[in-house]
Design a protein around this motif. Structure first.
Motif, PDB file in Angstrom:
ATOM      1  N   GLU A 103      53.861  60.827  55.987  1.00 26.66           N
ATOM      2  CA  GLU A 103      53.564  59.490  55.496  1.00 26.66           C
ATOM      3  C   GLU A 103      54.777  58.927  54.765  1.00 26.66           C
ATOM      4  N   LEU A 104      54.840  57.609  54.690  1.00 24.50           N
ATOM      5  CA  LEU A 104      55.868  56.977  53.880  1.00 24.50           C
ATOM      6  C   LEU A 104      55.586  57.230  52.403  1.00 24.50           C
ATOM      7  N   LEU A 105      56.619  57.225  51.599  1.00 30.75           N
ATOM      8  CA  LEU A 105      56.465  57.392  50.159  1.00 30.75           C
ATOM      9  C   LEU A 105      55.836  56.140  49.554  1.00 30.75           C
ATOM     10  N   PRO A 106      55.114  56.286  48.439  1.00 29.89           N
ATOM     11  CA  PRO A 106      54.479  55.123  47.801  1.00 29.89           C
ATOM     12  C   PRO A 106      55.440  54.279  46.969  1.00 29.89           C
ATOM     13  N   GLY A 107      56.669  54.721  46.849  1.00 22.01           N
ATOM     14  CA  GLY A 107      57.661  53.966  46.082  1.00 22.01           C
ATOM     15  C   GLY A 107      59.035  54.555  46.303  1.00 22.01           C
ATOM     16  N   ALA A 108      60.006  54.034  45.587  1.00 21.78           N
ATOM     17  CA  ALA A 108      61.377  54.514  45.706  1.00 21.78           C
ATOM     18  C   ALA A 108      61.590  55.728  44.809  1.00 21.78           C
ATOM     19  N   PRO A 109      62.572  56.588  45.140  1.00 18.66           N
ATOM     20  CA  PRO A 109      62.897  57.684  44.225  1.00 18.66           C
ATOM     21  C   PRO A 109      63.203  57.162  42.825  1.00 18.66           C
ATOM     22  N   VAL A 110      62.853  57.956  41.826  1.00 23.66           N
ATOM     23  CA  VAL A 110      63.075  57.534  40.444  1.00 23.66           C
ATOM     24  C   VAL A 110      64.554  57.262  40.202  1.00 23.66           C
ATOM     25  N   GLY A 111      65.414  58.077  40.749  1.00 25.43           N
ATOM     26  CA  GLY A 111      66.855  57.886  40.565  1.00 25.43           C
ATOM     27  C   GLY A 111      67.615  58.948  41.308  1.00 25.43           C
ATOM     28  N   SER A 112      68.853  59.177  40.905  1.00 20.46           N
ATOM     29  CA  SER A 112      69.611  60.289  41.446  1.00 20.46           C
ATOM     30  C   SER A 112      69.056  61.578  40.856  1.00 20.46           C
ATOM     31  N   ALA A 113      69.520  62.712  41.356  1.00 17.48           N
ATOM     32  CA  ALA A 113      68.966  63.981  40.896  1.00 17.48           C
ATOM     33  C   ALA A 113      69.057  64.116  39.380  1.00 17.48           C
ATOM     34  N   VAL A 114      70.191  63.751  38.823  1.00 13.25           N
ATOM     35  CA  VAL A 114      70.421  63.764  37.379  1.00 13.25           C
ATOM     36  C   VAL A 114      70.510  62.326  36.901  1.00 13.25           C
ATOM     37  N   VAL A 115      69.684  61.951  35.947  1.00 11.53           N
ATOM     38  CA  VAL A 115      69.655  60.560  35.496  1.00 11.53           C
ATOM     39  C   VAL A 115      70.524  60.354  34.269  1.00 11.53           C
ATOM     40  N   ALA A 116      71.013  59.124  34.129  1.00  8.15           N
ATOM     41  CA  ALA A 116      71.856  58.757  32.996  1.00  8.15           C
ATOM     42  C   ALA A 116      71.185  57.759  32.068  1.00  8.15           C
ATOM     43  N   GLU A 117      70.004  57.283  32.473  1.00  9.65           N
ATOM     44  CA  GLU A 117      69.253  56.365  31.616  1.00  9.65           C
ATOM     45  C   GLU A 117      67.762  56.613  31.796  1.00  9.65           C
ATOM     46  N   ASP A 118      66.992  56.213  30.808  1.00  5.95           N
ATOM     47  CA  ASP A 118      65.551  56.454  30.815  1.00  5.95           C
ATOM     48  C   ASP A 118      64.891  55.613  31.899  1.00  5.95           C
ATOM     49  N   PRO A 119      64.128  56.223  32.818  1.00  5.07           N
ATOM     50  CA  PRO A 119      63.486  55.455  33.888  1.00  5.07           C
ATOM     51  C   PRO A 119      62.249  54.679  33.436  1.00  5.07           C
ATOM     52  N   GLN A 120      61.842  54.824  32.166  1.00  2.88           N
ATOM     53  CA  GLN A 120      60.717  54.051  31.616  1.00  2.88           C
ATOM     54  C   GLN A 120      59.451  54.234  32.454  1.00  2.88           C
ATOM     55  N   LEU A 121      58.940  55.434  32.455  1.00  5.71           N
ATOM     56  CA  LEU A 121      57.777  55.783  33.272  1.00  5.71           C
ATOM     57  C   LEU A 121      56.484  55.579  32.499  1.00  5.71           C
ATOM     58  N   SER A 122      55.436  55.242  33.229  1.00  3.11           N
ATOM     59  CA  SER A 122      54.154  54.924  32.604  1.00  3.11           C
ATOM     60  C   SER A 122      53.402  56.195  32.210  1.00  3.11           C
ATOM     61  N   GLU A 123      52.389  56.020  31.366  1.00  5.15           N
ATOM     62  CA  GLU A 123      51.546  57.149  30.999  1.00  5.15           C
ATOM     63  C   GLU A 123      50.807  57.694  32.224  1.00  5.15           C
ATOM     64  N   GLU A 124      50.431  56.804  33.148  1.00  4.68           N
ATOM     65  CA  GLU A 124      49.772  57.242  34.377  1.00  4.68           C
ATOM     66  C   GLU A 124      50.711  58.116  35.198  1.00  4.68           C
ATOM     67  N   TRP A 125      51.979  57.782  35.209  1.00  2.90           N
ATOM     68  CA  TRP A 125      52.963  58.570  35.944  1.00  2.90           C
ATOM     69  C   TRP A 125      53.045  59.986  35.373  1.00  2.90           C
ATOM     70  N   TRP A 126      53.145  60.089  34.059  1.00  4.40           N
ATOM     71  CA  TRP A 126      53.242  61.399  33.428  1.00  4.40           C
ATOM     72  C   TRP A 126      51.975  62.215  33.663  1.00  4.40           C
ATOM     73  N   ALA A 127      50.828  61.565  33.622  1.00  6.47           N
ATOM     74  CA  ALA A 127      49.573  62.274  33.862  1.00  6.47           C
ATOM     75  C   ALA A 127      49.537  62.838  35.283  1.00  6.47           C
TER      76      ALA A 127
END
Length: 279
Positions: A103-127
């Motif tokens: 199946e296709l992914l529901p969204g884009a990758p969060v970032g590169s493998a190692v991130v340099a800034e906070d991706p600002q993820l939701s509480e639903e994402w963390w859950a």
């Protein structure tokens, strides 16, 4: 026959793409083809995604070469469904090619493998991340995970740690299923989904949490959030070993002197060594 080192970003791949189209009965969207060192990917004309991997025959004995397909048996994990696959041996080299349609992914990758800034993820994402990692750890497999194409063994863990902390030797006690390539490039947002299951298998408890922590050290608040969310994993004895394992890979002989994670990795590793030696 010696396996030739190949970078698929530099190799002609038209014949491979054509073969996949014939085998799977799809048309690949040439405008969307993504080339990586060991894999290719593309959208198809039936709104799916095909990933193609080149894998040496020497790696099939441990992993089987069917990570994406075998992961379909896992339950309770947010991941794209596997739909079809095909594999064949290269006619001229000791290599297996494998293509998997998902199946296709529901969204884009969060970032590169190692991130340099906070991706600002939701509480639903963390859950959703927590639910998926908890579900994965509760299952079992005969597969053995690989990390950076190396089979995850006690010897690998000990050798990696000793490359930075000579003489440190502590066995892993608990092994659980892990994705084993758990980084920001292999999960999506704003809807959480984890993909690229080629390397999954049994690994020391806490590997995935430690890997994501290590990929976040350039953003201290994000690394702290991961430690908070996955505290049970990372504060366990084996979780501390995996923290040390990941930190040693950052700090090891091939460390990048400009890597912004070096200071935090060194500080955490030295603390964890003391905790393990006194526990």
């Amino acid at each position: 026959m010696t396996l030739r080192s190949v970078d698929l970003r530099m190799e002609p791949v038209e014949a491979v793409l054509n073969r996949v189209e014939r085998f799977l009965g799809v048309n690949l969207d040439q405008e969307t083809v993504v080339r990586k060192r060991r894999s290719l990917g593309s959208h198809t004309d039936r709104a799916t995604w095909v990933r193609i991997e080149r894998r040496g025959l020497d790696r099939i004995g441990v992993q089987g070469g069917d990570g994406t397909a075998s992961a379909e048996a896992l339950f309770g994990i947010a991941k794209p469904a596997w739909l079809a696959g095909v594999a064949w041996r290269d006619e001229t080299e000791p290599v297996m090619w494998r293509a998997d349609e998902t199946e296709l992914l529901p969204g884009a990758p969060v970032g590169s493998a190692v991130v340099a800034e906070d991706p600002q993820l939701s509480e639903e994402w963390w859950a959703a991340l927590n639910a998926s990692l908890d579900a994965l750890a509760a299952q079992h497999t005969n597969r053995i995970a690989t990390a950076d194409i190396e089979t995850l063994t006690q010897e690998l863990v000990t050798g990696t740690i000793q490359s930075v902390f000579p003489g440190f030797d502590m066995p892993v006690v608990e092994w659980r299923p892990a994705h084993a390539d758990f980084n920001w490039a292999n999960m999506t947002a704003p809807v959480f989904c984890v993909f690229d299951w080629e390397d999954w298998g049994m690994a020391p408890c806490g590997l995935d949490a430690a890997s994501l922590w290590g990929a976040s050290l350039a953003v201290p608040a994000l690394a702290d959030r991961i430690r908070s969310e996955r505290r049970d994993d990372l504060e366990s004895r084996d979780g501390k070993l995996m923290t040390l394992f990941v930190a040693a890979k950052i700090l090891g002989p091939y460390a990048d002197p400009d890597d912004p994670r070096l200071g935090a990795a060194r500080e955490t590793a030295e603390r964890v060594v003391k905790e393990l030696q006194t526990s």
